[in-house]
Each structure stands twice: as C-alpha cells, then as structure tokens.
Scaffold this active site. Structure first.
Site, short mmCIF file in Angstrom:
data_model
loop_
_atom_site.label_atom_id
_atom_site.label_comp_id
_atom_site.label_asym_id
_atom_site.label_seq_id
_atom_site.Cartn_x
_atom_site.Cartn_y
_atom_site.Cartn_z
CG HIS A 283 20.90 -43.47 -20.26
ND1 HIS A 283 20.45 -44.01 -19.07
CD2 HIS A 283 19.88 -43.59 -21.14
CE1 HIS A 283 19.21 -44.43 -19.23
NE2 HIS A 283 18.84 -44.19 -20.48
NE ARG B 274 18.63 -41.67 -24.45
CZ ARG B 274 18.26 -42.30 -25.57
NH1 ARG B 274 19.18 -42.60 -26.48
NH2 ARG B 274 17.00 -42.61 -25.79
CE LYS C 61 17.11 -39.51 -27.55
NZ LYS C 61 16.54 -40.02 -28.81
CG ASP D 271 10.70 -41.38 -18.54
OD1 ASP D 271 9.99 -41.61 -17.55
OD2 ASP D 271 11.07 -42.26 -19.33
CB CYS E 242 11.96 -43.58 -14.67
SG CYS E 242 12.90 -43.34 -16.19
CE1 TYR E 243 16.66 -41.86 -17.42
CE2 TYR E 243 14.74 -41.08 -18.64
CZ TYR E 243 15.83 -41.93 -18.53
OH TYR E 243 16.08 -42.85 -19.50
CG ASP F 68 7.56 -41.49 -19.91
OD1 ASP F 68 7.74 -40.28 -19.69
OD2 ASP F 68 7.98 -42.03 -20.95
CG ASP G 203 5.64 -48.64 -15.90
OD1 ASP G 203 6.58 -48.58 -15.08
OD2 ASP G 203 5.57 -47.88 -16.89
CG HIS H 48 7.73 -45.02 -15.41
ND1 HIS H 48 7.77 -46.02 -16.37
CD2 HIS H 48 8.54 -44.03 -15.87
CE1 HIS H 48 8.56 -45.63 -17.37
NE2 HIS H 48 9.04 -44.43 -17.09
#
Length: 484
Positions: A241, A296, A299, A302, A304-305, A373, A380, A383
C-alpha cells in the site's frame, strides 16, 4: 491539442473493478488539458480561502467523524499554508499552540483530542504542527512538551520484535513506527534502546510485490526457558500500500545513521529495492489517468498518493537509487549497492514528474477551493495537503548533501547532556542535510504553480525543521548559501 489517449486494456469480463476504472477514465478525459504543457493554473486564492475558512470558522459538520484526528486536521491545514508559502499571524499562531497543548496526555504523548488516549499518529501530527507555529519559551509549546513522559509512553508500547503498538491495547502499524521516528528525531529523544529491532520489523513488512504492508506476524520458538523471536518466517500482514510504503521507506532512511553505527553483522536487515522500485513505478497511472498515482495494485488513481508514492522517489535517491541526482560527493552513500551488488544505476525518468503535476492541477483541484482525490469528489484537508506536497515533490529535486552534512557536523557543539551523543549527532546531521539542487526545479505551467520544497522525510519545510531541531539539540545550524 493533446491527442485522445488510449483506454486501459480490457478483457471483456465485466466486474465492479473494471466498471469503476472505465467510469474514472471517462471523467478524467473531460479534464484533459488542451495542451500538455499548459495545465489548469493553481487556484491559490481559492485553496487558501478553503483552508482559512476551516481554520477560523471551524470544520463542517461532516468532520465529526474526525473527532479523534484533531491534530491531523490542524497539521494538514498548517502545512498546506507552508507549502504554498503562507504564514499565520501571531494571534492565530498562539491559538493554534494553545489548542495543540490541550491534546497532550498527562502520561505522555498526544491524543486525538482533549482527554483522548495518547496515540502515535496524532503525536506526530501535534509535534509537526508545533514545528510550524510553536516557539521556545513560556506559552510557545516547544518547552511545554513533556519529553520524559513521552519517551516512557513510547517504550511502554514497544514490542519484542521491534514493532510498536499505535496506542495502549491497540494494533501494530508501520505508520506508527514512522510517526514515532519523526517525533524522536525532531525532539532529540533518540536512544539505541528505542531503535533496537526497528530495522528488522521494517524489513519484515515488505511484500512479494515490493511495496510494504501495515505489519508482519512475528514467530517465536517454543523453548522451555521462554520464547525466542525468530528472524523467519515473518509474513507481512496485508497487501502492499502506498501509505505503508512511504512510511516504511522514510523510516528506513531515518535509520541509516543508526545502522551505520552498528557492528558489521551477517544478520543486518536489508530491503529488496528492485521489487520496490518496480512496484512504485507501476503505481503511476497511464496517460488517460493523467499520470496520477494509485495506492494499490488494480485500484484507482487518487490525489493523496501524489505524496505517498510520488514522494518515495526522493527517498530512494538518498539511498543511491533512481540516479541520486544532486550528489555533491564521490563516495557511496547508498546501502542498496551493499545489499544487491547487481544493482544497475537508473535515473528518475522512471517516473513522470510533469504528468503528476498535470493530474494534480487538472483533476485534483476542486472548483470551490481545496484539493481532492479525483473528480467529482469533494475537497478535504487531507487531500489538500498531500496533493500540494506531491506537487512540491514533482517540482523540486531535494537530495542529501554530504557538503551540507559536513558543515553541520563541523559546527556540532557537545551538549551538557551528552548521552548517546554519537547517535544523536549522526541523526541530526543526516536529517538536516537535505538540500534543494539549484536550477533543477521543473514547474509545469506558470510560475504561480510553484510550491515550496518540503522535507522528503518529515513533510515540513526545511525552515521549520531546522528551527525545531536547533532548539531541542541546542545547536547553531550553519546558514545555507543564498540563492542567486
């Protein structure tokens, strides 16, 4: 005009996963910029208003579920300001300090809110928030941190295999290990006793894919005189992850001075950097996904990654992997070559910095302010920070400078309390030797899109990192050369 990118391969077997991927690609296509070099400009004012509204007026009611994450909400907000180059006024700084100190647990550490149990994750967030707004002296927060009780709290949750519970009666999580290591580095609380066993635990969390999971399963012998921890088998618990991987790799980087001081041993823990790099590269989305990162395998991308995965490449560079651009010495600072003699040097073109910036600017920004995201999700605080930090990581080449480290070591003054001085000096100089390579910033679009560089391990600006560490280590940090 950007050409229409190809969609992801499809085997014509419909599943919920393939449906979500198709839907996401359809939405992201609508955010494709007309020119690859002219993405949407960063809406700084809108994002600042989003952050200020949350800070001054309070968070919306939907944040009630984050009641145990109050230090995180404040840290995400304050560090977002810092990455964008905005400072708080003295009055709001003091309000923030007073709020943070209300979270300190009487038995050490910080909880998720007033009266809540001490926990490693909010302890990191509270200390990092204090690095941004705090100061020495009465009411400044720094000297009100009870480090003695905090250290006792840390030792009380340490496990025999080198892992840590995140709180009393809670679970083991490698993110907690990262949070603890950052805290003890910033506050000058390092001891061999605390660090013992952590490298082996980090190693045991790496999965067959190359990334890291949350924990591992320790095994003990059935000896009559008492169980003995075995080096293997220690299978990881869970899948690889992005968040766990960043925390594991950043922890590994922080542990390098400690490992260098150990006596040579055949049992020295090591990581598989080849599989790790391959996994990280595979996490970056394709052109139709605008180059964002997923967390991941199989998936969705996103925002945040952008930090949790995109931020890993500077960490790998510090270990001699991904080209190590900006090295100003001829000696090997890498442990990777020691652990895998067949390693071939690779430059950081393995990840697309421009594409990541394009994803954040075109898909990560919410029209009403804040970052997210991906569309059509709401913005938010979480993020917002990690998209901005990922934007910073994609723009700046920040590397470990041996020249800077030598200057810090040369200026070291032995403190009155010199217990574990060799370890603390090594970790202090290592933590503060990160330097931005001049003339290598890669800002996509207008210069208004440019972020401040952030510390690749701590996710604080170097100014805030140096300020807090200089105070707690009682050192004078040599000035950096002025930019020309």
């Amino acid at each position: 005009m950007m050409r229409q990118p190809r969609r992801s391969p499809h085997d014509s077997y419909e599943t919920e996963t393939t449906d979500h991927q198709t839907e996401t690609e359809t939405i992201l296509l609508k955010h494709l910029p007309l020119s690859p070099d002219s993405p949407s400009p960063l809406q700084r004012d809108s994002h600042l208003q989003f952050l200020i509204r949350n800070l001054i007026q309070g968070f919306p009611s939907r944040y009630i579920s984050q009641d145990a994450s109050q230090p995180w909400l404040l840290y995400w907000t304050l560090q977002s300001f810092s990455v964008m180059g905005v400072a708080l006024d003295p009055n709001n700084k003091q309000k923030a300090i007073d709020t943070i100190m209300a979270w300190q647990h009487p038995d050490g550490g910080f909880g998720g809110g007033p009266g809540q149990a001490a926990h490693l994750l909010p302890t990191y967030a509270a200390v990092c928030a204090l690095a941004i707004v705090g100061r020495p002296g009465p009411g400044g927060g720094w000297d009100q941190i009870d480090r003695e009780k905090m250290y006792k709290f840390f030792m009380s949750i340490k496990q025999s295999d080198g892992a840590f519970l995140v709180a009393h009666h809670a679970e083991v999580d490698v993110r907690g290990t990262y949070c603890l290591l950052v805290t003890v580095h910033l506050l000058n609380m390092l001891t061999p006793e605390l660090l013992e066993g952590i490298p082996g635990f980090i190693m045991s969390c790496q999965t067959y894919e190359g990334g890291f999971s949350s924990a591992s399963q320790p095994y003990f012998s059935a000896e009559p005189e008492g169980p003995i921890l075995l080096d293997s088998p220690r299978p990881p618990l869970g899948e690889a992850h992005g968040g766990y991987t960043f925390c594991s790799l950043a922890s590994w980087v922080m542990l390098q001075p400690y490992l260098a001081l150990q006596k040579p041993s055949l049992q020295r823990p090591s990581l598989n950097f080849k599989t790790l790099l391959r996994w990280l590269v595979q996490m970056q989305g394709s052109e139709i996904e605008l180059g964002g990162f997923r967390g991941r395998t199989n998936k969705l991308v996103d925002g945040c990654y952008s930090w949790w995965v995109g931020g890993c490449f500077a960490l790998l560079s510090s270990l001699g992997i991904v080209g190590a651009h900006g090295r100003d010495d001829n000696h090997q600072s890498s442990t990777a070559h020691e652990e895998d003699e067949s390693w071939d040097d690779i430059d950081d073109s393995l990840w697309d910095r421009a594409a990541l910036q394009r994803y954040i600017l075109c898909a990560g920004q919410h029209p009403a302010g804040g970052l997210r995201d991906k569309p059509p999700k709401a913005a938010d605080s979480y993020h917002t920070l990690y998209c901005l930090a990922g934007l910073s990581a994609a723009q700046h080449n920040v590397f470990l400078s041996s020249t800077r480290q030598d200057a810090i070591v040369h200026g070291w003054r032995t403190p009155v309390e010199s217990k574990h001085e060799q370890l603390r000096q090594a970790c202090f100089s290592h933590s503060l030797s990160w330097t931005e390579e001049e003339g290598t910033s890669r800002v996509l679009g207008a210069q208004n899109n440019r972020m401040n560089a952030t510390h690749p391990v701590f996710n604080l600006t170097m100014t805030h990192t140096e300020g807090m560490m200089a105070h707690f280590y009682k050192q004078t940090i040599p000035s950096r050369p002025k930019k020309t």
